[in-house]
Design a protein around this motif. Structure first.
Motif, PDB file in Angstrom:
ATOM      1  N   ALA A 219      -1.910   4.985  -1.472  1.00  0.00           N
ATOM      2  CA  ALA A 219      -3.266   5.154  -0.924  1.00  0.00           C
ATOM      3  C   ALA A 219      -3.379   6.830  -0.542  1.00  0.00           C
ATOM      4  O   ALA A 219      -4.334   7.449  -1.025  1.00  0.00           O
TER       5      ALA A 219
ATOM      6  N   THR B 256      -6.611   8.913   5.164  1.00  0.00           N
ATOM      7  CA  THR B 256      -6.131   7.640   4.346  1.00  0.00           C
ATOM      8  C   THR B 256      -6.162   6.451   5.456  1.00  0.00           C
ATOM      9  O   THR B 256      -6.565   5.500   5.311  1.00  0.00           O
TER      10      THR B 256
ATOM     11  N   ILE C 155      -8.120   2.893   5.840  1.00  0.00           N
ATOM     12  CA  ILE C 155      -7.397   1.782   6.361  1.00  0.00           C
ATOM     13  C   ILE C 155      -8.048   0.823   7.380  1.00  0.00           C
ATOM     14  O   ILE C 155      -8.241  -0.227   7.558  1.00  0.00           O
TER      15      ILE C 155
ATOM     16  N   ILE D 280      -9.394   0.044   2.185  1.00  0.00           N
ATOM     17  CA  ILE D 280      -8.251   0.063   1.275  1.00  0.00           C
ATOM     18  C   ILE D 280      -7.751  -1.266   1.724  1.00  0.00           C
ATOM     19  O   ILE D 280      -7.273  -1.405   3.065  1.00  0.00           O
TER      20      ILE D 280
ATOM     21  N   VAL E  78       0.899  -1.274  -0.008  1.00  0.00           N
ATOM     22  CA  VAL E  78      -0.077   0.043   0.112  1.00  0.00           C
ATOM     23  C   VAL E  78       0.892   1.150  -0.050  1.00  0.00           C
ATOM     24  O   VAL E  78       0.565   2.077  -0.774  1.00  0.00           O
TER      25      VAL E  78
ATOM     26  N   ALA F 217      -4.866   1.448  -5.605  1.00  0.00           N
ATOM     27  CA  ALA F 217      -5.342   2.264  -4.600  1.00  0.00           C
ATOM     28  C   ALA F 217      -6.282   3.412  -5.089  1.00  0.00           C
ATOM     29  O   ALA F 217      -7.403   3.673  -4.092  1.00  0.00           O
TER      30      ALA F 217
ATOM     31  N   GLN G  50      -9.964   1.856  -5.091  1.00  0.00           N
ATOM     32  CA  GLN G  50     -10.337   1.785  -3.709  1.00  0.00           C
ATOM     33  C   GLN G  50     -10.712   3.161  -2.868  1.00  0.00           C
ATOM     34  O   GLN G  50     -11.802   3.407  -2.393  1.00  0.00           O
ATOM     35  N   VAL G  51     -10.121   4.167  -3.337  1.00  0.00           N
ATOM     36  CA  VAL G  51     -10.053   5.280  -2.728  1.00  0.00           C
ATOM     37  C   VAL G  51     -11.378   5.848  -3.224  1.00  0.00           C
ATOM     38  O   VAL G  51     -12.405   6.669  -2.780  1.00  0.00           O
TER      39      VAL G  51
END
Length: 342
Positions: A126, A285, A289, A294, A122, A158, A161-162
């Motif tokens: 991210a 972020t 997580i 993420i 990651v 990333a 997913q964001v």
């Protein structure tokens, strides 16, 4: 210690060699970290070849290659949030080595449910994706559509997913090949293959003819992105991974005709200029997580030891890799019994 040190730019990645160098000298407030894993990014390729814009200012020879890592804190100042033995991941020039010294703001604690390899995968991706797609830049809203170019790479997965976490109703990833399509679809996105010359038409079809609200572009394909964009949409330029050092030229009338906003986003430069803003980006972020919004996507090839870094770099350069290639530098991932003070 052992490290991948270069004193001249390379053209052949196989020429990279392991050197024995002194352990880094850490400042009074810096963390000394034993590197357990190092990520392989496109930036590393450019640094090795002297082709990154930072090679003119921030990153000069001689240097130890590598930009993202995970590891274990060996020593820290008494006032540090991190105790020796704490697992961390972060970024800093010189991660292709057994040890690295970085400022505390450059690392974050490894989530308890992740291995160091997963955290390394990651890395900063991210945060880069959140900085580009979030408020103040892309400003992705619930219900919007987002196109991710280079969607199967470390930054692309990333961004998917964001964008989803920010509420995008449709995320479309552009990839090359069935294997990479499967990776993108496993993250809940639609996928199109850029090897089909009509892929921009397919993107528009997937948005019922409207076009996408936002294009996330880490590869350097603004012209194609404009074909997929709805009127008044935004293109976020975050890199040029597919350009081979030759920059794209775009007819500006196309920008005008689409009423498009083309925004360049450099996470590193933004961090240097606005560290407080970057702290907020990282906080948001890490919240994603912690809520499992993420997840790591680690490339399946096992790379063991510094001696495998040239091969990993070569695999990235040949576009074999999906997700993030991670090299195991040290096998032992010791976890300290205390949690970091955050």
């Amino acid at each position: 210690m052992k490290a991948i040190l270069i004193d001249q730019w390379v053209t052949n990645l196989s020429d990279l060699r392991i050197s024995t160098v002194p352990s880094p000298k850490c400042g009074a407030n810096a963390l000394r970290i034993r590197v357990t894993h190092a990520a392989i990014t496109h930036v590393d390729l450019l640094y090795a070849q002297g082709r990154h814009q930072n090679n003119r200012r921030h990153v000069r020879l001689p240097l130890i290659l590598g930009t993202e890592f995970a590891g274990v804190v060996l020593s820290a100042a008494p006032t540090s949030s991190f105790r020796p033995g704490t697992r961390v991941f972060g970024f800093g020039i010189g991660s292709f080595a057994e040890e690295i010294c970085v400022d505390e703001h450059q690392v974050r604690p490894v989530p308890g449910h992740w291995t160091n390899a997963e955290a390394c995968a990651v890395g900063g991706s991210a945060a880069v994706a959140f900085g580009a797609l979030g408020e103040g830049c892309g400003n992705v809203k619930a219900g919007q559509s987002v196109l991710v170019l280079g969607a199967s790479g470390g930054l692309g997965v990333a961004a998917i997913q964001v964008a989803t976490a920010l509420g995008a109703a449709k995320v479309i990833g552009v990839v090359g090949g069935a294997e990479k399509e499967a990776v993108v679809r496993s993250l809940g996105a639609d996928a199109v293959d850029y090897r089909d010359d009509k892929w921009p038409t397919r993107v528009v079809e997937l948005t019922d003819g409207a076009g996408v609200d936002v294009v996330f572009d880490p590869i350097g394909a603004v012209d194609d992105g404009l074909k997929c964009l709805k009127y008044g949409g935004k293109i976020l330029v975050v890199g040029f991974a597919a350009r081979g050092g030759v920059m794209e030229k775009v007819s500006m009338n196309k920008v005008l005709l689409k009423g498009a906003g083309v925004i360049g986003y450099r996470f590193g430069e933004q961090s240097r200029r606005s560290p407080a803003e970057t702290s907020v980006i990282w906080r948001n972020t890490m919240a994603l997580i912690s809520h499992n919004k993420i997840e790591p996507v680690v490339y399946e090839q096992v790379y063991q030891g510094l001696e495998n870094i040239p091969q990993a770099l070569e695999d990235v350069s040949k576009r074999k890799v999906w997700g993030r290639a991670v090299v195991s530098i040290a096998r032992n991932e010791h976890v300290h019994s205390e949690s970091p003070r955050l």
